[in-house]
Design a protein around this motif. Structure first.
Motif, short mmCIF file in Angstrom:
data_model
loop_
_atom_site.label_atom_id
_atom_site.label_comp_id
_atom_site.label_asym_id
_atom_site.label_seq_id
_atom_site.Cartn_x
_atom_site.Cartn_y
_atom_site.Cartn_z
N PHE A 1 0.87 -1.18 0.00
CA PHE A 1 0.00 0.00 0.00
C PHE A 1 0.91 1.23 0.00
O PHE A 1 1.75 1.39 0.88
CB PHE A 1 -0.89 -0.01 1.24
N ILE A 2 0.76 2.08 -1.01
CA ILE A 2 1.69 3.20 -1.18
C ILE A 2 0.92 4.53 -1.15
O ILE A 2 -0.05 4.71 -1.88
CB ILE A 2 2.45 3.09 -2.52
N MET A 3 1.37 5.43 -0.27
CA MET A 3 0.88 6.81 -0.24
C MET A 3 2.02 7.71 -0.69
O MET A 3 3.15 7.57 -0.21
CB MET A 3 0.43 7.21 1.17
N GLU A 4 1.70 8.64 -1.59
CA GLU A 4 2.74 9.52 -2.12
C GLU A 4 2.25 10.96 -2.19
O GLU A 4 1.06 11.21 -2.44
CB GLU A 4 3.15 9.10 -3.54
N THR A 5 3.18 11.88 -2.01
CA THR A 5 2.96 13.28 -2.41
C THR A 5 4.09 13.66 -3.35
O THR A 5 5.25 13.28 -3.12
CB THR A 5 2.95 14.23 -1.20
N GLU A 6 3.75 14.38 -4.39
CA GLU A 6 4.73 14.72 -5.42
C GLU A 6 4.48 16.16 -5.87
O GLU A 6 3.33 16.59 -5.98
CB GLU A 6 4.56 13.76 -6.59
N ASP A 7 5.56 16.91 -6.09
CA ASP A 7 5.42 18.28 -6.56
C ASP A 7 6.47 18.56 -7.64
O ASP A 7 7.42 17.79 -7.81
CB ASP A 7 5.57 19.28 -5.40
N ASN A 8 6.28 19.64 -8.37
CA ASN A 8 7.24 20.05 -9.40
C ASN A 8 7.98 21.32 -8.99
O ASN A 8 8.28 22.18 -9.81
CB ASN A 8 6.53 20.27 -10.74
N GLY A 9 8.25 21.41 -7.67
CA GLY A 9 8.90 22.60 -7.13
C GLY A 9 10.40 22.62 -7.31
O GLY A 9 10.96 21.98 -8.23
N LYS A 10 11.08 23.31 -6.40
CA LYS A 10 12.52 23.54 -6.55
C LYS A 10 13.37 22.35 -6.13
O LYS A 10 14.58 22.33 -6.35
CB LYS A 10 12.92 24.77 -5.75
N GLY A 11 12.72 21.32 -5.52
CA GLY A 11 13.49 20.16 -5.08
C GLY A 11 14.30 20.45 -3.83
O GLY A 11 14.21 21.52 -3.23
N ILE A 12 15.12 19.46 -3.42
CA ILE A 12 15.97 19.62 -2.23
C ILE A 12 17.37 19.13 -2.55
O ILE A 12 17.58 18.33 -3.48
CB ILE A 12 15.38 18.83 -1.03
#
Length: 631
Positions: free
Chosen positions: A547-558
Motif C-alpha cells: 500500500f503506497i501513499m505519495e505526495t509529489e510536486d514540481n517545485g525547486k526540489g531539495i
C-alpha cells in the motif's frame, strides 16, 4: 386604415394635432389642452398613484415570507401568497387608475365601474410583471389572471384589450423570470426594459382589439408616454428595493461572521482550558460584551459554571440549574428558544429574564454543557442574535474539543507519537482567522465556507489525537480542509490533484501522515518567480503487494544533503520542515517496524516525491490483502 405598427409609430401626440370621433364628433388629443400639456397633467398624477404601490412594496419587503421568496426559498404555499399579493397589487392599480374620458383626465379615486366611453391609465402591468420576474410562470400567470379579471369587471371600451394584455404580460414576464437574477449587476435595468416592452405590448393590443379604432388611436396617443414612463420607473424602484434587501442581509451576515470570529478569537484561550468555573466566567463576560444579550450563562451537564449580567442574584455558579429549559437542551441536544418567562421556567419567582436561547455544547458528539443567552424582552431576541448564537455554539464546541484533546494528550503513554497527533498549529489557526476576517467584507458566503473547513480541519486533529489508525478517507478530508484554507490565502498559486484508488478509502493508516507532507510542499516547494504551473499530486495505490501513499510536486526540489538528513533526524530550522518528516518516519517505524518504508527523493523533471510504503496485510489483514492484490 394604416397598419398596426404604422399606427404605433405615429401614436405619440403632436402639438396642435386633433382627432375627431366620427360618431360623436368630440376631440381627442387637444380639447382644452394640447397633447404635451395633457401629458404634463397626466404624468404627476400617475406618479402619485404609482407611489402608493411603491410604498406598499416597501412594507411588503419587511415580511419574512417575501424575503424567502426573494431568495427563491418557496414552495406551493409561498407561491400562492405571492400570487394573491401581486394580484391585489393589480386590483389596487385598477382602483387607483386615472380615468380618461373624451380626452379629459378624471382625478377620481376608486372607480367602481366605467362608462363605455372611458378608459383607465394605471400601473397594473408593473405589479403583474414583477410577480412574473420574482416567482416565474406560475406566479406571473396567477397574478395576471386576478388583475385581468378585475379589470374586465370594471368595463370601459378597453376592458378586453387591457385584460388580455395583463394576462399576456404575466405569462411572458414569468418565463423571463426563469432566467432573471435579481442579484445581477444590471438587474434593475433589465427589469425596466422588460416592463417597458410589456407596456408597449399593451398599447399595441389596445390598438388591435379596442373599438372603435379611432378612439383607441387617440387614447394611445394620450397615455402611451406617461404609462410607459411611470411603469418603467416604478419597476426600477421596486427592483432597487429588493436589491437593497439583499445587500442589507449580506452586510448583516458579514457583520455576524466578523463578530463571531472576534468572540471566538477572544474566548479561545479560555475555552481551551475546558469547562471550569474560571474559564467560563471569562468567556461569558466576553460574550455579554459583544452581543445584545442581557445575561450570558454557561453550564456543564450538572451545574451553572458562570452567569454574567442580569439575574446574577439567583443564577449562581456551582449551584444546580435553575431553569427547566436548560435541562431539556441537555437531554435532547437541540437548540431551544423561549420567548416568555413561562417557557424559561426559572425556579426563582420574579426573575426578570423574559426570553432565552439555549444552545448545546458538544465534545466528541456528546452534550457536555450549554451556552445560554438571556433577554429581558422577547423583542430583543431577533433572528440575527439567534443566528449569531448558533454560530458561536459550533465554534465553542470545537474549542472545547481542542481542550479535551490537549487533556488526553497529557495522559497518553506514548507522548512522542500523541504529541504530533494532537498538535494544533496556532499560526495556521490565526492565519486562517485573518483570511476569513478579510473575506467577511468581500465574500460572506466564502467566509462561511472557510469556517466550515476550519472546523473540519481541527475536528480531524482532535479525532486523530486519540487513535493510532484512522480510515484513509478521514486523512484525505483533513488534507482537503487544510488545502481549502491555504488556497483561499493564496488563490491560483498551485494546483492539487488527487489520484486515489477507490478501494483504498477504508484502508487504516496513521493519522497526520499525508497532511504534513502536503503542508511541506505548499510552504517550501514553490517560488513564485521560478515555478511554472506548480502542482501537487496526492496518490494512494497498491503496487507489488504494498500500500503506497505519495505526495509529489514540481517545485525547486531539495539538495542531496537534505535528502540524506530529512526524515532521519529532527532538524531545527526557521522553515521547520525537518521535525514533521522525522516524526512521520518514526511513527511509521514504531507502528509497522522495518516492513514499512519512508522515502524522500528528487524527481528527474524537478521537484520532490515523498512515499510511504506499507505491506497490505498491515492495512487489512492477510486474506483481504490477497484479494486486493489478485483483484
Amino acid at each position: 386604415m394604416a397598419g398596426l405598427f404604422e399606427t404605433l409609430l405615429f401614436c405619440f401626440p403632436k402639438t396642435g394635432e386633433v382627432f375627431y370621433n366620427k360618431r360623436k364628433g368630440f376631440q381627442y388629443g387637444r380639447v382644452e389642452n394640447k397633447g404635451g400639456s395633457f401629458m404634463a397633467t397626466l404624468l404627476p398624477v400617475m406618479l402619485e398613484r404609482a407611489g402608493i404601490l411603491v410604498i406598499a412594496a416597501f412594507l411588503l419587503s419587511r415580511l419574512k415570507t417575501f424575503r424567502q421568496i426573494i431568495h427563491q426559498e418557496y414552495g406551493r404555499k409561498e407561491k400562492v401568497v405571492l400570487i394573491i399579493v401581486f394580484g391585489i397589487f393589480g386590483i389596487i392599480s385598477n382602483y387607483t387608475g386615472i380615468v380618461i374620458e373624451h380626452g379629459k383626465v378624471s382625478h377620481a379615486f376608486g372607480q367602481g365601474h366605467l362608462s363605455v366611453e372611458s378608459a383607465i391609465a394605471n400601473t397594473r402591468i408593473m405589479g403583474v410583471g414583477i410577480a412574473g420576474l420574482l416567482g416565474g410562470p406560475v406566479v406571473g400567470i396567477g397574478a395576471g389572471l386576478l388583475a385581468s379579471i378585475h379589470r374586465l369587471s370594471l368595463g370601459g371600451y378597453t376592458d378586453i384589450a387591457c385584460s388580455l394584455s395583463t394576462m399576456i404580460a404575466g405569462i411572458i414576464m414569468g418565463f423571463i423570470g426563469r432566467r432573471f437574477n435579481v442579484r445581477g449587476k444590471y438587474a434593475a435595468l433589465e427589469a425596466v426594459a422588460a416592463g417597458v416592452l410589456m407596456e408597449m405590448l399593451q398599447m399595441g393590443i389596445i390598438l388591435a382589439v379596442a373599438k372603435p379604432f379611432e378612439e383607441a388611436v387617440a387614447l394611445v396617443r394620450l397615455i402611451a408616454v406617461p404609462m410607459i414612463s411611470i411603469n418603467g420607473f416604478g419597476t426600477f424602484i421596486f427592483i432597487l428595493i429588493i436589491q437593497t434587501i439583499l445587500l442589507e442581509e449580506e452586510r448583516t451576515r458579514a457583520v455576524q461572521t466578523h463578530k463571531a470570529l472576534q468572540i471566538a478569537q477572544e474566548t479561545l484561550a479560555h475555552f481551551r482550558k475546558g469547562l471550569n468555573m474560571q474559564s467560563c466566567k471569562e468567556a461569558a463576560e466576553i460574550i455579554l460584551k459583544h452581543t445584545a444579550a442581557d445575561a450570558v450563562a454557561i453550564t456543564d451537564r450538572e451545574k451553572v459554571l458562570a452567569h454574567a449580567g442580569v439575574a446574577s442574584d439567583h443564577h449562581i455558579p456551582l449551584e444546580s440549574m435553575s431553569t427547566k429549559l436548560t435541562e431539556r437542551v441537555l437531554l435532547h441536544g437541540k437548540i431551544m428558544v423561549a420567548r416568555t418567562a413561562k417557557e424559561i421556567q426559572c425556579n426563582h419567582e420574579g426573575c426578570p429574564l423574559q426570553a432565552a436561547i439555549v444552545l448545546p455544547l458538544f465534545v466528541r458528539e456528546q452534550v457536555a454543557g450549554t451556552l445560554k443567552l438571556y433577554f429581558t424582552s422577547a423583542s430583543q431576541l431577533s433572528a440575527v442574535e439567534q443566528e449569531l448564537a448558533e454560530g458561536l455554539s459550533k465554534l465553542f464546541s470545537n474549542q472545547l474539543e481542542l481542550a479535551e484533546a490537549e487533556l488526553q494528550r497529557k495522559l497518553l503513554k506514548d507522548a512522542e507519537i500523541k504529541a504530533l497527533q494532537a498538535q494544533v498549529h496556532p499560526h495556521f489557526f490565526f492565519n486562517a482567522i485573518n483570511t476569513i476576517t478579510c473575506l467577511v467584507r468581500t465574500d460572506a458566503d466564502k467566509a462561511r465556507e472557510l469556517l466550515v473547513q476550519l472546523a473540519a480541519f481541527f475536528r480531524s486533529n482532535l479525532q486523530g489525537a486519540g487513535k493510532m489508525l484512522i480510515p484513509l478517507e478521514k486523512e484525505l478530508e483533513h488534507v482537503k480542509a487544510y488545502l481549502a484554507i491555504e488556497q483561499a490565502r493564496f488563490p491560483g498559486w498551485y494546483h492539487v490533484h488527487f489520484d486515489i484508488d477507490p478501494l483504498l478509502h477504508t484502508a487504516m493508516v496513521p493519522p497526520f501522515t499525508l497532511q504534513p507532507l502536503v503542508e511541506n510542499a505548499v510552504h517550501h516547494a514553490f517560488t513564485q518567480q521560478f515555478t511554472k504551473n506548480p502542482f501537487i499530486v496526492v496518490r494512494a495505490r497498491v503496487k507489488n503487494g504494498k500500500f503506497i501513499m505519495e505526495t509529489e510536486d514540481n517545485g525547486k526540489g531539495i539538495s542531496k544533503e537534505q535528502v540524506q538528513s530529512l526524515g532521519n533526524v529532527a532538524v531545527d530550522s526557521a522553515e521547520g520542515t525537518g521535525t514533521a518528516l522525522w516524526n512521520i518516519r518514526k511513527r511509521i517505524e514504531e507502528i509497522y517496524g522495518h516492513s514499512a518504508v519512508f522515502r524522500i527523493e528528487n524527481r528527474k523533471t524537478g521537484g520532490t516525491k515523498v512515499a510511504i510504503s506499507i505491506p497490505l496485510e498491515e492495512i487489512w489483514g492477510g486474506e483481504y490483502a490477497e484479494g486486493i492484490c489478485s483483484g
